[in-house]
Design a protein around this motif. Structure first.
Motif, PDB file in Angstrom:
ATOM      1  N   MET A  97       8.529 -26.816  48.728  1.00 22.03           N
ATOM      2  CA  MET A  97       9.703 -26.687  49.582  1.00 22.03           C
ATOM      3  C   MET A  97      10.228 -25.251  49.617  1.00 22.03           C
ATOM      4  SD  MET A  97      11.942 -30.188  49.145  1.00 22.03           S
ATOM      5  CE  MET A  97      12.039 -30.185  47.354  1.00 22.03           C
ATOM      6  N   ASN A  98      10.015 -24.509  48.511  1.00 19.64           N
ATOM      7  CA  ASN A  98      10.481 -23.118  48.444  1.00 19.64           C
ATOM      8  C   ASN A  98       9.464 -22.246  47.706  1.00 19.64           C
ATOM      9  OD1 ASN A  98      13.434 -23.256  49.501  1.00 19.64           O
ATOM     10  ND2 ASN A  98      13.357 -24.889  47.972  1.00 19.64           N
ATOM     11  N   ASP A 105       8.127 -19.287  48.305  1.00 19.73           N
ATOM     12  CA  ASP A 105       8.450 -17.865  48.212  1.00 19.73           C
ATOM     13  C   ASP A 105       9.461 -17.596  47.104  1.00 19.73           C
ATOM     14  OD1 ASP A 105       6.747 -17.480  50.303  1.00 19.73           O
ATOM     15  OD2 ASP A 105       8.314 -17.339  51.833  1.00 19.73           O
ATOM     16  N   ARG A 106      10.450 -18.485  47.005  1.00 19.90           N
ATOM     17  CA  ARG A 106      11.484 -18.290  45.995  1.00 19.90           C
ATOM     18  C   ARG A 106      10.916 -18.421  44.590  1.00 19.90           C
ATOM     19  NH1 ARG A 106      16.781 -21.930  46.379  1.00 19.90           N
ATOM     20  NH2 ARG A 106      15.427 -23.501  45.406  1.00 19.90           N
ATOM     21  N   HIS A 107      10.008 -19.380  44.400  1.00 20.06           N
ATOM     22  CA  HIS A 107       9.414 -19.559  43.078  1.00 20.06           C
ATOM     23  C   HIS A 107       8.492 -18.387  42.726  1.00 20.06           C
ATOM     24  CE1 HIS A 107      11.018 -23.528  42.292  1.00 20.06           C
ATOM     25  NE2 HIS A 107      10.660 -23.920  43.507  1.00 20.06           N
ATOM     26  N   SER A 123       8.793 -15.332  43.804  1.00 20.54           N
ATOM     27  CA  SER A 123       9.675 -14.205  43.519  1.00 20.54           C
ATOM     28  C   SER A 123      10.306 -14.332  42.137  1.00 20.54           C
ATOM     29  CB  SER A 123      10.771 -14.133  44.591  1.00 20.54           C
ATOM     30  OG  SER A 123      11.712 -13.120  44.299  1.00 20.54           O
ATOM     31  N   SER A 124      10.680 -15.555  41.774  1.00 17.73           N
ATOM     32  CA  SER A 124      11.302 -15.790  40.469  1.00 17.73           C
ATOM     33  C   SER A 124      10.340 -15.471  39.338  1.00 17.73           C
ATOM     34  CB  SER A 124      11.757 -17.251  40.373  1.00 17.73           C
ATOM     35  OG  SER A 124      12.312 -17.520  39.101  1.00 17.73           O
TER      36      SER A 124
END
Length: 311
Positions: free
Chosen positions: A269-270, A272-274, A276-277
């Motif tokens: 679902m996310n 890119d965010r993971h 980046s994290s």
């Protein structure tokens, strides 16, 4: 077969993830010559990230030892009041030697928190429980990983879920006379059903029913998840996300929605965010920002710990 393939791959990777952890420590320990090599910190950070990406995440602890009640540290004893095949009713009993605080604790209301059975463990509500303990007696549903439940215990259907909730409410009412009920996300519907059935039979119902963040009518404000459910048939889900537990687990042969598939859906679902994290985590390790790195570990230790759900 997918579950068996996943477990075979995980078992194959386990020694390498353990080696990555050892290598990370070798390159970060100032007492060892490896730490003096050029780029040692970056090498250590890379191995650490590799270890965390490949390791198996077990169920976290609630870890609530004390809470502050009006400036007094109150000890917390965590215990299981009811042990059902698919769920434990967990109580957080409070203890103190301060007479005034003890008197206050005795008259505070009781709340049963019904945690989601939707992939993550009930420990995801750790902070909710900790906050409630300041002025409530607290119980919570601690759902079990279905792959650990023997096949002989039978299947777990929606009606079983509703019966569990009714039994837990009745148990707490039997001790304290009555209680409040709070459902978070997924259990809003079974809790509403349980309390409605109790009311229809003329039984005592909870003093209040709080339903947080759960879609009572999923037709309203549909999300991508709702749309997927409407676009695919029941058979599609049964054929694509339901698998049998491998032989190595107590629940061997049980049909489940595996935790690793749920986790893949969470990440998808996310993505890119993971990504980046995790890159930020690598950079924090290189810079020696231990506070930020520890915050990352704390979040993903919880986020990556998932359970199988009975089909």
């Amino acid at each position: 077969m997918l579950y068996q393939i996943y477990e075979t791959q995980r078992s194959f990777m386990e020694p390498f993830t353990d080696l990555a952890e050892v290598a990370s420590r070798m390159f970060s320990n100032p007492q060892l010559p490896f730490a003096q090599l050029p780029l040692a910190q970056r090498i250590s950070a890379g191995y650490d990230l590799l270890h965390r990406l490949g390791k198996d995440y077990e169920k976290p602890e609630f870890g609530i030892r004390t809470v502050d009640v009006n400036g007094v540290d109150v000890a917390i004893h965590e215990r299981v009041d009811i042990d059902k095949p698919f769920c434990e009713l967990r109580r957080f009993k409070r203890f103190t030697d301060d007479p005034n605080t003890l008197t206050a604790l005795k008259v505070q209301p009781v709340v049963l928190v019904v945690a989601p059975l939707s992939g993550h463990y009930a420990t995801l509500l750790r902070d909710t429980v900790r906050t409630l303990l300041k002025d409530h007696k607290v119980y919570i549903t601690d759902w079990k990983n279905a792959r650990l439940v023997p096949l002989a215990e039978g299947e777990f259907h929606l009606d079983d879920y509703i019966n569990y909730v009714q039994e837990f409410i009745g148990h707490v009412q039997g001790i304290y006379g009555n209680c409040h009920v709070m459902s978070v996300c997924q259990p809003t519907v079974p809790v509403l059903a349980a309390v409605s059935l109790m009311a229809s039979r003329g039984e005592k119902v909870p003093l209040s029913m709080t339903m947080m963040g759960g879609p009572i009518d999923a037709r309203k404000s549909p999300t991508a998840v709702n749309n997927l459910a409407m676009q695919r048939s029941h058979e599609w889900f049964e054929n694509n996300v339901i698998y049998r537990v491998p032989e190595k687990f107590p629940g061997a042969g049980r049909r489940v929605y595996p935790g690793f598939l749920q986790h893949s859906g969470f990440v998808a679902m996310n993505p890119d965010r993971h990504a980046s994290s995790h890159y930020d985590y690598f950079q924090d390790l290189v810079k020696g920002d231990n506070d930020s790195a520890e915050a990352h570990r704390k979040f993903y230790d919880e986020y990556n710990a998932v359970l199988d759900m009975d089909a």
